[in-house]
Design an enzyme around this catalytic site. Structure first.
Site, PDB file in Angstrom:
ATOM      1  N   GLY A  29      35.768  32.923  44.516  1.00 30.86           N
ATOM      2  CA  GLY A  29      35.834  34.175  45.271  1.00 30.86           C
ATOM      3  C   GLY A  29      34.563  34.990  45.153  1.00 30.86           C
ATOM      4  N   CYS A  30      34.006  35.020  43.950  1.00 28.87           N
ATOM      5  CA  CYS A  30      32.781  35.798  43.725  1.00 28.87           C
ATOM      6  C   CYS A  30      31.589  35.174  44.431  1.00 28.87           C
ATOM      7  CB  CYS A  30      32.523  35.940  42.227  1.00 28.87           C
ATOM      8  SG  CYS A  30      33.840  36.857  41.389  1.00 28.87           S
ATOM      9  N   THR A  31      31.564  33.859  44.484  1.00 28.52           N
ATOM     10  CA  THR A  31      30.489  33.165  45.197  1.00 28.52           C
ATOM     11  C   THR A  31      30.587  33.438  46.689  1.00 28.52           C
ATOM     12  OG1 THR A  31      30.336  31.456  43.508  1.00 28.52           O
ATOM     13  CG2 THR A  31      29.478  30.906  45.693  1.00 28.52           C
ATOM     14  N   LYS A  61      33.220  37.532  38.059  1.00 21.85           N
ATOM     15  CA  LYS A  61      32.447  36.541  37.308  1.00 21.85           C
ATOM     16  C   LYS A  61      31.554  35.717  38.231  1.00 21.85           C
ATOM     17  CE  LYS A  61      33.260  33.538  33.369  1.00 21.85           C
ATOM     18  NZ  LYS A  61      32.336  34.291  32.556  1.00 21.85           N
ATOM     19  N   ALA A  89      29.452  37.061  47.286  1.00 22.97           N
ATOM     20  CA  ALA A  89      28.000  37.196  47.130  1.00 22.97           C
ATOM     21  C   ALA A  89      27.260  36.576  48.311  1.00 22.97           C
ATOM     22  CB  ALA A  89      27.546  36.557  45.820  1.00 22.97           C
TER      23      ALA A  89
END
Length: 155
Positions: free
Chosen positions: A44-46, A39, A49
């Protein structure tokens, strides 16, 4: 269905953050890092990325394109790109078909709740469209460096 190393990577066509529709075959002749993440805008995704963002030039120098995939819609992808200055395409797999094709749409558990979602995973596809490496259940810390080292040493 799960793709395996040594097999031709499943082709797909998805809407991309640049306003176009892209297919895996569009990148033939380049290596592709296809990473699936749960998401936009989550911690974690930030981190993942931004790690890919920071290594973007190093991947590009190795003839490698980075493509991020989640089930988020394009408008959310655009906010994510704008906020963190992401230089690569994010693809909207809202129906999770591509995630299913790559075997990363799985049952997840969080705080006692079960739900279906994307298992953080990365696939390296060579310039001929063959899957040459996969990481499943990715831990973010150090992952981008590991992917970059694999491409440097193996492709």
């Amino acid at each position: 269905m799960t793709v395996e190393v040594g097999q031709k990577a499943p082709d797909f066509t998805l809407p991309a953050s640049n306003g176009e529709t892209v297919s895996l075959v569009d990148f033939r002749g380049k290596h592709v890092v296809l990473y699936f993440y749960p998401k936009d805008m989550t911690p974690g995704c930030t981190t993942e990325a931004c790690d890919f963002r920071d290594a973007h030039k190093s991947f590009a120098d190795l003839n490698t394109v980075i493509l991020g995939v989640s089930t988020d819609p394009l408008d959310r992808h655009q906010k994510f790109i704008d906020k963190y200055d992401l230089p690569f395409l994010l693809l909207a797999d809202e129906e999770h078909k591509v995630a299913e094709d790559y075997g990363v749409w799985t049952l997840k558990k969080n705080f006692g709740k079960e739900y279906m979602g994307i298992e953080r995973s990365t696939f390296v596809i060579d310039k001929d469209g063959v899957l040459v490496k996969d990481w499943r259940k990715v831990k973010v810390k150090g992952h981008v460096e590991e992917a970059l080292e694999f491409i440097k040493n193996s492709l």
